[in-house]
Design a protein around this motif. Structure first.
Motif, PDB file in Angstrom:
ATOM      1  N   ALA A  32       0.831  -1.199   0.000  1.00  0.00           N
ATOM      2  CA  ALA A  32       0.000   0.000   0.000  1.00  0.00           C
ATOM      3  C   ALA A  32       0.869   1.254   0.000  1.00  0.00           C
ATOM      4  O   ALA A  32       0.575   2.225  -0.703  1.00  0.00           O
ATOM      5  CB  ALA A  32      -0.917  -0.004   1.220  1.00  0.00           C
ATOM      6  N   VAL A  33       1.948   1.234   0.778  1.00  0.00           N
ATOM      7  CA  VAL A  33       2.855   2.378   0.826  1.00  0.00           C
ATOM      8  C   VAL A  33       3.517   2.603  -0.531  1.00  0.00           C
ATOM      9  O   VAL A  33       3.571   3.722  -1.043  1.00  0.00           O
ATOM     10  CB  VAL A  33       3.927   2.176   1.916  1.00  0.00           C
ATOM     11  CG1 VAL A  33       5.002   3.264   1.833  1.00  0.00           C
ATOM     12  CG2 VAL A  33       3.290   2.169   3.301  1.00  0.00           C
ATOM     13  N   ASP A  34       4.005   1.525  -1.122  1.00  0.00           N
ATOM     14  CA  ASP A  34       4.700   1.639  -2.407  1.00  0.00           C
ATOM     15  C   ASP A  34       3.745   1.998  -3.540  1.00  0.00           C
ATOM     16  O   ASP A  34       4.114   2.721  -4.475  1.00  0.00           O
ATOM     17  CB  ASP A  34       5.419   0.331  -2.730  1.00  0.00           C
ATOM     18  CG  ASP A  34       6.547   0.031  -1.744  1.00  0.00           C
ATOM     19  OD1 ASP A  34       7.023   0.977  -1.096  1.00  0.00           O
ATOM     20  OD2 ASP A  34       6.918  -1.151  -1.612  1.00  0.00           O
ATOM     21  N   GLY A  35       2.512   1.486  -3.454  1.00  0.00           N
ATOM     22  CA  GLY A  35       1.549   1.738  -4.528  1.00  0.00           C
ATOM     23  C   GLY A  35       0.720   2.986  -4.332  1.00  0.00           C
ATOM     24  O   GLY A  35      -0.015   3.398  -5.240  1.00  0.00           O
ATOM     25  N   GLY A  36       0.769   3.565  -3.130  1.00  0.00           N
ATOM     26  CA  GLY A  36       0.001   4.780  -2.863  1.00  0.00           C
ATOM     27  C   GLY A  36      -1.487   4.555  -2.721  1.00  0.00           C
ATOM     28  O   GLY A  36      -2.277   5.482  -2.869  1.00  0.00           O
ATOM     29  N   SER A  37      -1.883   3.306  -2.428  1.00  0.00           N
ATOM     30  CA  SER A  37      -3.308   2.987  -2.280  1.00  0.00           C
ATOM     31  C   SER A  37      -3.680   3.067  -0.801  1.00  0.00           C
ATOM     32  O   SER A  37      -3.320   2.199  -0.004  1.00  0.00           O
ATOM     33  CB  SER A  37      -3.600   1.580  -2.818  1.00  0.00           C
ATOM     34  OG  SER A  37      -4.947   1.222  -2.604  1.00  0.00           O
ATOM     35  N   SER A 143       1.023  15.371   2.996  1.00  0.00           N
ATOM     36  CA  SER A 143       0.771  14.754   4.304  1.00  0.00           C
ATOM     37  C   SER A 143       2.039  14.105   4.825  1.00  0.00           C
ATOM     38  O   SER A 143       2.842  13.568   4.060  1.00  0.00           O
ATOM     39  CB  SER A 143      -0.337  13.700   4.179  1.00  0.00           C
ATOM     40  OG  SER A 143      -0.491  12.991   5.397  1.00  0.00           O
ATOM     41  N   ALA A 144       2.216  14.143   6.133  1.00  0.00           N
ATOM     42  CA  ALA A 144       3.374  13.485   6.737  1.00  0.00           C
ATOM     43  C   ALA A 144       3.293  11.978   6.557  1.00  0.00           C
ATOM     44  O   ALA A 144       4.317  11.304   6.395  1.00  0.00           O
ATOM     45  CB  ALA A 144       3.448  13.837   8.223  1.00  0.00           C
ATOM     46  N   ASP A 145       2.073  11.457   6.580  1.00  0.00           N
ATOM     47  CA  ASP A 145       1.865  10.013   6.483  1.00  0.00           C
ATOM     48  C   ASP A 145       1.538   9.635   5.037  1.00  0.00           C
ATOM     49  O   ASP A 145       0.573  10.142   4.476  1.00  0.00           O
ATOM     50  CB  ASP A 145       0.723   9.591   7.410  1.00  0.00           C
ATOM     51  CG  ASP A 145       0.404   8.109   7.316  1.00  0.00           C
ATOM     52  OD1 ASP A 145       1.264   7.338   6.853  1.00  0.00           O
ATOM     53  OD2 ASP A 145      -0.717   7.727   7.710  1.00  0.00           O
ATOM     54  N   PRO A 146       2.306   8.744   4.425  1.00  0.00           N
ATOM     55  CA  PRO A 146       2.033   8.371   3.032  1.00  0.00           C
ATOM     56  C   PRO A 146       0.699   7.674   2.827  1.00  0.00           C
ATOM     57  O   PRO A 146       0.206   7.622   1.701  1.00  0.00           O
ATOM     58  CB  PRO A 146       3.204   7.443   2.676  1.00  0.00           C
ATOM     59  CG  PRO A 146       3.701   6.922   3.986  1.00  0.00           C
ATOM     60  CD  PRO A 146       3.492   8.031   4.957  1.00  0.00           C
ATOM     61  N   LEU A 147       0.096   7.139   3.906  1.00  0.00           N
ATOM     62  CA  LEU A 147      -1.186   6.463   3.774  1.00  0.00           C
ATOM     63  C   LEU A 147      -2.345   7.261   4.372  1.00  0.00           C
ATOM     64  O   LEU A 147      -3.421   6.720   4.608  1.00  0.00           O
ATOM     65  CB  LEU A 147      -1.117   5.072   4.425  1.00  0.00           C
ATOM     66  CG  LEU A 147      -0.238   4.056   3.688  1.00  0.00           C
ATOM     67  CD1 LEU A 147      -0.250   2.715   4.410  1.00  0.00           C
ATOM     68  CD2 LEU A 147      -0.694   3.881   2.242  1.00  0.00           C
ATOM     69  N   VAL A 295       9.005   1.476  11.312  1.00  0.00           N
ATOM     70  CA  VAL A 295       8.877   2.348  12.476  1.00  0.00           C
ATOM     71  C   VAL A 295       8.437   3.756  12.075  1.00  0.00           C
ATOM     72  O   VAL A 295       7.576   4.371  12.724  1.00  0.00           O
ATOM     73  CB  VAL A 295      10.208   2.413  13.251  1.00  0.00           C
ATOM     74  CG1 VAL A 295      10.011   3.177  14.555  1.00  0.00           C
ATOM     75  CG2 VAL A 295      10.731   1.018  13.520  1.00  0.00           C
ATOM     76  N   HIS A 296       9.007   4.291  11.007  1.00  0.00           N
ATOM     77  CA  HIS A 296       8.671   5.660  10.615  1.00  0.00           C
ATOM     78  C   HIS A 296       7.208   5.793  10.223  1.00  0.00           C
ATOM     79  O   HIS A 296       6.606   6.867  10.370  1.00  0.00           O
ATOM     80  CB  HIS A 296       9.574   6.128   9.468  1.00  0.00           C
ATOM     81  CG  HIS A 296       9.312   5.471   8.152  1.00  0.00           C
ATOM     82  ND1 HIS A 296       8.501   6.038   7.197  1.00  0.00           N
ATOM     83  CD2 HIS A 296       9.731   4.281   7.634  1.00  0.00           C
ATOM     84  CE1 HIS A 296       8.448   5.248   6.134  1.00  0.00           C
ATOM     85  NE2 HIS A 296       9.185   4.178   6.372  1.00  0.00           N
ATOM     86  N   LEU A 297       6.606   4.703   9.741  1.00  0.00           N
ATOM     87  CA  LEU A 297       5.191   4.745   9.382  1.00  0.00           C
ATOM     88  C   LEU A 297       4.318   4.913  10.625  1.00  0.00           C
ATOM     89  O   LEU A 297       3.313   5.631  10.596  1.00  0.00           O
ATOM     90  CB  LEU A 297       4.802   3.463   8.633  1.00  0.00           C
ATOM     91  CG  LEU A 297       5.512   3.229   7.299  1.00  0.00           C
ATOM     92  CD1 LEU A 297       5.137   1.861   6.735  1.00  0.00           C
ATOM     93  CD2 LEU A 297       5.174   4.331   6.296  1.00  0.00           C
ATOM     94  N   HIS A 298       4.700   4.250  11.707  1.00  0.00           N
ATOM     95  CA  HIS A 298       3.960   4.417  12.964  1.00  0.00           C
ATOM     96  C   HIS A 298       4.095   5.844  13.486  1.00  0.00           C
ATOM     97  O   HIS A 298       3.119   6.425  13.973  1.00  0.00           O
ATOM     98  CB  HIS A 298       4.481   3.420  14.012  1.00  0.00           C
ATOM     99  CG  HIS A 298       3.950   2.037  13.840  1.00  0.00           C
ATOM    100  ND1 HIS A 298       2.737   1.634  14.363  1.00  0.00           N
ATOM    101  CD2 HIS A 298       4.460   0.960  13.198  1.00  0.00           C
ATOM    102  CE1 HIS A 298       2.527   0.362  14.056  1.00  0.00           C
ATOM    103  NE2 HIS A 298       3.545  -0.075  13.354  1.00  0.00           N
ATOM    104  N   LEU A 299       5.293   6.407  13.386  1.00  0.00           N
ATOM    105  CA  LEU A 299       5.506   7.764  13.879  1.00  0.00           C
ATOM    106  C   LEU A 299       4.697   8.775  13.070  1.00  0.00           C
ATOM    107  O   LEU A 299       4.040   9.657  13.641  1.00  0.00           O
ATOM    108  CB  LEU A 299       6.999   8.105  13.819  1.00  0.00           C
ATOM    109  CG  LEU A 299       7.388   9.519  14.278  1.00  0.00           C
ATOM    110  CD1 LEU A 299       6.927   9.783  15.703  1.00  0.00           C
ATOM    111  CD2 LEU A 299       8.894   9.720  14.140  1.00  0.00           C
TER     112      LEU A 299
END
Length: 333
Positions: A32-37, A143-147, A295-299
């Motif tokens: 999802a992160v890599d595909g932007g979905s 957005s700070a979060d890619p998802l 970890v950075h995704l959680h932050l």
């Protein structure tokens, strides 16, 4: 739920964890992160079928008929899995927006910033905005979060979601608790695997202290969220059974107590999620700052959630008001 979850509640939590592990494990997260979905519609419908969104909807209306104590357990697991999407808004919209309960509709809300600002998450993926007549136009912003894609609404003012604010804040706090517990798990596991000077880094006192602090923050926040859920559920039940002539002052005091507990839970959960993610990065060292680590995704998600429904400033004001009320014997100051 009282001081400990019941057997049924533990089974519910285990079932949700199993569902998410099978449908949204690490591979799905990274894809999802890599595909932007950001929103998987098929998974959204599966969550609806499992009763995720209709959990608190009465059985007479096609829901599961459970309460806030069960909802926070379910949302804790979603936070642990770092499941993206407007989960809280769609859950709150069950029964109010067609398709929300079944997961066939994605519903977002004006839940970012103090009292709901012009930013809306998942606007491009949404079918409806909670409390709004239709989908407002918006411009994408970074957005700070890619998802968690964000849009700044350009037409009209934000819809009023004050009726949903406390429940939204509590469920978001549960998501934060799940994330805090997950980063604790990641830190402890890495500390046991990574070796330096011939022994696991978890043997070093500095790393032990980091992990111990993470555990304390996560458990204190979880306790606060559970307690607030029980208090809010009891207040809802009392309101439903109250006679027409119930003392207005008593109702106001009860509402203030609930608001104070939810505010405290949100503050503690936000702190636990953000600080645990940071300490997890510290335990991982240079590896924690790489894109490949989770970890950075959680932050980043914790930063966004900290601004949803009730911000730190709003929570501090609500908690201070409740402390002042109780200190003065119920008189507002």
């Amino acid at each position: 739920m009282d001081f400990q979850p019941t057997r049924d509640q533990r089974d519910l939590r285990a079932g949700v964890r199993e569902l998410l592990a099978g449908r949204y494990g690490r591979d799905a997260l990274r894809a999802a992160v890599d595909g932007g979905s950001a929103v998987d519609r098929e998974l959204w419908r599966e969550l609806g079928t499992a009763g995720f969104f209709a959990l608190r909807l009465p059985e007479a209306e096609g829901g599961v008929g459970l309460g806030l104590p069960e909802a926070v357990l379910v949302f804790e697991e979603a936070g642990r899995a770092l499941l993206p999407g407007p989960l809280v808004a769609t859950h709150l919209a069950a029964g109010a927006v067609p398709g929300a309960a079944a997961g066939t509709a994605v519903v977002t809300a004006f839940d970012l910033g103090e009292r709901g600002g012009p930013l809306v998450s998942y606007l491009a993926e949404a079918d409806a905005v909670l409390g709004a007549a239709g989908l407002p136009p918006g411009e994408p912003v970074r957005s700070a979060d890619p998802l968690t894609p964000l849009h700044r609404v350009t037409g009209g003012g934000p819809a009023d979601v004050s009726a949903y604010r406390e429940a939204g804040a509590l469920l978001t706090a549960a998501l934060q608790v799940g994330s805090a517990l997950r980063t604790l798990e990641l830190a402890v596991r890495y500390a046991g695997e990574r070796e330096q000077f011939g022994q696991p880094i978890g043997a070093f006192q500095a790393v032990k202290h980091l992990c111990a602090g993470m555990l304390v923050r996560a458990e204190v926040a979880r306790t606060a969220v559970y307690a607030a859920a029980v208090t809010a559920q009891a207040a809802d039940a009392a309101d439903g059974q109250a006679a027409d002539g119930q003392d207005a002052d008593g109702e106001a005091a009860e509402a203030a107590e609930v608001a104070g507990e939810i505010a405290a839970a949100k503050l503690l959960a936000d702190e636990a999620a953000v600080r645990n993610a940071r300490d997890c990065l510290q335990v991982h060292g240079g590896m924690g700052f790489t894109w490949e680590a989770d970890v950075h995704l959680h932050l980043k998600r914790a930063w966004v959630r900290a601004e949803q429904w009730v911000t730190a400033a709003e929570a501090e004001e609500a908690l201070a008001a409740e402390l002042s009320r109780t200190a003065t014997g119920g008189e507002a100051r």
